[in-house]
Design an enzyme around this catalytic site. Structure first.
Site, mmCIF file in Angstrom:
data_model
loop_
_atom_site.group_PDB
_atom_site.id
_atom_site.type_symbol
_atom_site.label_atom_id
_atom_site.label_comp_id
_atom_site.label_asym_id
_atom_site.label_seq_id
_atom_site.Cartn_x
_atom_site.Cartn_y
_atom_site.Cartn_z
ATOM 1 N N PRO A 62 -31.317 10.493 -10.654
ATOM 2 C CA PRO A 62 -31.181 11.913 -10.971
ATOM 3 C C PRO A 62 -30.665 12.697 -9.764
ATOM 4 O O PRO A 62 -31.123 12.490 -8.639
ATOM 5 C CB PRO A 62 -32.599 12.332 -11.361
ATOM 6 N N HIS A 63 -29.673 13.547 -10.016
ATOM 7 C CA HIS A 63 -29.110 14.389 -8.969
ATOM 8 C C HIS A 63 -28.543 15.642 -9.613
ATOM 9 O O HIS A 63 -28.348 15.699 -10.827
ATOM 10 C CB HIS A 63 -28.040 13.634 -8.165
ATOM 11 N N GLY A 64 -28.283 16.640 -8.811
ATOM 12 C CA GLY A 64 -27.835 17.927 -9.326
ATOM 13 C C GLY A 64 -26.363 17.964 -9.681
ATOM 14 O O GLY A 64 -25.609 17.026 -9.421
#
Length: 145
Positions: A62-64
């Site tokens: 998960p990352h922005g």
């Protein structure tokens, strides 16, 4: 530049029981470490809505979104290992690796993590790790230039 991963940013075992909880848990470690703002966690959820961050071999990263760069202060990783698989949109995840990339640094970080998790023998070692310190030793290559 400081290391992108240190033992304090690794949780064994994680406490989340679903995908959203795992995203929140991985993101909060980045926030607590001073690598990102609370708004970055919102951007991690936005990214997940655009495209799944499930990568295979028990890994989600998960990352922005690209628009969230203002919420990142330095490149960093969080690693959360789950004792039992998390359902990630029908896939089994044992590791949520949160990524905060400063000034485009996320691509190199993502690449290093993907390489480690592409080797089934290495994934088996990671799954067998019983402590944050052991996981840290197995993942040390992500700090190398």
């Amino acid at each position: 530049m400081s290391d992108i991963l240190n033992p304090e940013m690794i949780r064994v075992p994680g406490t989340a029981r679903d995908r959203d909880g795992a995203i929140r848990e991985a993101g909060q470690i980045l926030v607590d470490a001073g690598a990102a703002t609370q708004g970055y966690i919102d951007a991690m959820f936005q990214r997940e809505e655009l495209v799944s961050t499930y990568m295979g071999n028990c890994l989600a990263i998960p990352h922005g979104t690209n628009e969230a760069t203002g919420h990142v202060f330095r490149s960093a990783l969080s690693v959360v290992k789950y004792e039992w698989p998390i359902d990630w949109d029908g896939n089994e995840v044992r590791f949520a690796v949160g990524v905060a990339g400063y000034e485009g640094g996320h691509l190199e970080v993502l690449s290093k993590i993907a390489i480690v998790f592409s080797r089934e023998r290495e994934v088996a070692k990671l799954i067998a790790a019983e402590s944050a310190e052991e996981l840290y030793r197995l993942l040390l290559s992500v700090n190398e230039d």
